[in-house]
Design a protein around this motif. Structure first.
Motif, short mmCIF file in Angstrom:
data_model
loop_
_atom_site.label_atom_id
_atom_site.label_comp_id
_atom_site.label_asym_id
_atom_site.label_seq_id
_atom_site.Cartn_x
_atom_site.Cartn_y
_atom_site.Cartn_z
N SER A 30 11.77 -36.19 2.20
CA SER A 30 10.55 -36.75 2.78
C SER A 30 9.60 -35.65 3.26
O SER A 30 8.41 -35.90 3.49
CB SER A 30 10.89 -37.67 3.96
N ILE A 31 10.12 -34.42 3.39
CA ILE A 31 9.27 -33.29 3.78
C ILE A 31 8.16 -33.10 2.75
O ILE A 31 7.03 -32.76 3.09
CB ILE A 31 10.11 -31.98 3.91
N THR A 32 8.49 -33.33 1.49
CA THR A 32 7.49 -33.15 0.43
C THR A 32 7.15 -34.48 -0.25
O THR A 32 6.84 -34.52 -1.43
CB THR A 32 8.03 -32.16 -0.64
N GLU A 33 7.21 -35.56 0.51
CA GLU A 33 7.05 -36.89 -0.09
C GLU A 33 5.66 -37.11 -0.69
O GLU A 33 5.50 -37.95 -1.58
CB GLU A 33 7.35 -37.98 0.95
N ASN A 34 4.66 -36.37 -0.24
CA ASN A 34 3.31 -36.53 -0.81
C ASN A 34 3.06 -35.59 -1.98
O ASN A 34 1.94 -35.34 -2.38
CB ASN A 34 2.25 -36.30 0.27
N ASP A 35 4.18 -35.02 -2.48
CA ASP A 35 4.17 -34.16 -3.66
C ASP A 35 3.26 -32.94 -3.47
O ASP A 35 3.19 -32.38 -2.39
CB ASP A 35 3.76 -34.98 -4.89
N CYS B 134 6.00 -26.38 5.88
CA CYS B 134 7.31 -26.63 6.49
C CYS B 134 8.41 -25.97 5.67
O CYS B 134 9.28 -25.28 6.22
CB CYS B 134 7.56 -28.14 6.59
N LEU B 135 8.38 -26.17 4.35
CA LEU B 135 9.42 -25.60 3.48
C LEU B 135 9.40 -24.07 3.49
O LEU B 135 10.45 -23.43 3.45
CB LEU B 135 9.25 -26.10 2.04
N THR B 136 8.21 -23.50 3.54
CA THR B 136 8.09 -22.02 3.60
C THR B 136 8.80 -21.49 4.84
O THR B 136 9.58 -20.53 4.77
CB THR B 136 6.61 -21.60 3.63
N GLU B 137 8.53 -22.11 5.97
CA GLU B 137 9.13 -21.68 7.24
C GLU B 137 10.64 -21.94 7.24
O GLU B 137 11.42 -21.12 7.71
CB GLU B 137 8.45 -22.44 8.39
N LEU B 138 11.02 -23.09 6.71
CA LEU B 138 12.44 -23.47 6.68
C LEU B 138 13.24 -22.54 5.77
O LEU B 138 14.33 -22.08 6.14
CB LEU B 138 12.57 -24.92 6.19
#
Length: 266
Positions: A115-120, A129-133
């Motif tokens: 769902s972090i990238t749910e808007n594609d 968010c993914l970069t930081e994670l």
């Protein structure tokens, strides 16, 4: 380990977690004896349908890692998209850093991670968010375990869309749906742990009900949550029935009968 191994069902999951723990224990002992040990990360990916025990196993893994000295605290922090992503540009990274700081020394569990990238590709907040994670997965790998979880297919797409993220995870564990007898055992154990008893007739009726649910399951099949909801309904119906008994006996107060099931389900 006892807590893990006494979970009902999940045989393939327990086998894989047991192997993982054995491997991590030996790598730790090898390091302590100045022998080469691989630098595999502790991060895990759990895939499967809802109610299959992913959160329960994630908590247990955190406790085990703490006991064998892989984590300094072993606490458990559960988050979802709303805990990680802010409403405007630049704030998401700060939000993720705050969550990571809170989870350091323990387990960070991200349910429905896709769902972090749910808007594609249009979702710049998700990318931030993914970069930081992804950075945190590497920077704090010695004292932080990140477990991502969710439905199998969306999780596969989630990792395919971000090879950098996938490379940070060494272990992927698939959680199967429960079988009829396993769901039955979960219900009986739940009743036992709460001083309730299912009478024989009720057990037979519930067996047929669970069999029908398993044989005709769809995308909304809830596994262990189905049993939890069934238990809650049984106990409520029992209370409605027994409250009308003038002087209920201990038996009245503890035995769940077919009427308690039929009240709603038939």
């Amino acid at each position: 380990m006892d807590e893990l191994n006494t979970l009902i069902g999940l045989e393939s999951v327990k086998e894989k977690v047991n192997d993982l723990i054995a491997y991590q224990r030996i790598q730790k002992l090898r390091r302590e004896n100045n022998l080469y040990s691989s630098k595999n990360t502790l991060h895990l990916a759990f895939t499967g349908n809802p109610g299959t025990g992913k959160t329960t196993v994630a908590r247990i893994v955190g406790h085990i890692y703490k006991k064998i000295g892989l984590l300094s605290k072993g606490h458990f922090v559960e988050v979802s998209r709303t805990d990680l992503i802010a409403g405007y540009q630049g704030q998401t990274a700060l939000k993720v850093k705050k969550v990571i700081e809170k989870a350091k020394g323990g387990v960070l569990f991200i349910d429905e991670a896709y769902s972090i990238t749910e808007n594609d590709h249009s979702d710049s907040y998700g990318k931030e968010c993914l970069t930081e994670l992804t950075k945190a997965l590497e920077d704090y790998r010695d004292d932080l375990v990140v477990i991502v979880a969710g439905y199998t297919e969306p999780m596969n797409k989630f990792f395919e869309s971000n090879p950098g993220l996938k490379s940070r995870f060494n272990t992927f564990i698939e959680f199967p749906d429960y079988e009829v007898d396993e769901l039955e055992k979960i219900l009986i154990l739940t009743c036992k742990n709460n001083d309730y008893i299912l009478d024989e007739k009720t057990c037979l009726i519930i067996h047929d009900y669970l069999k029908e649910k398993v044989n005709n399951k769809d995308d909304n099949f809830a596994n262990g949550r189905l049993v939890r909801n069934l238990y809650d309904d049984l106990v409520m119906n029992h209370a409605r029935r027994v409250v009308n008994i003038e002087h209920p006996t201990k038996e009245d107060l503890s035995i769940l009968i077919s009427d308690d099931f039929c009240e709603i389900y038939l």
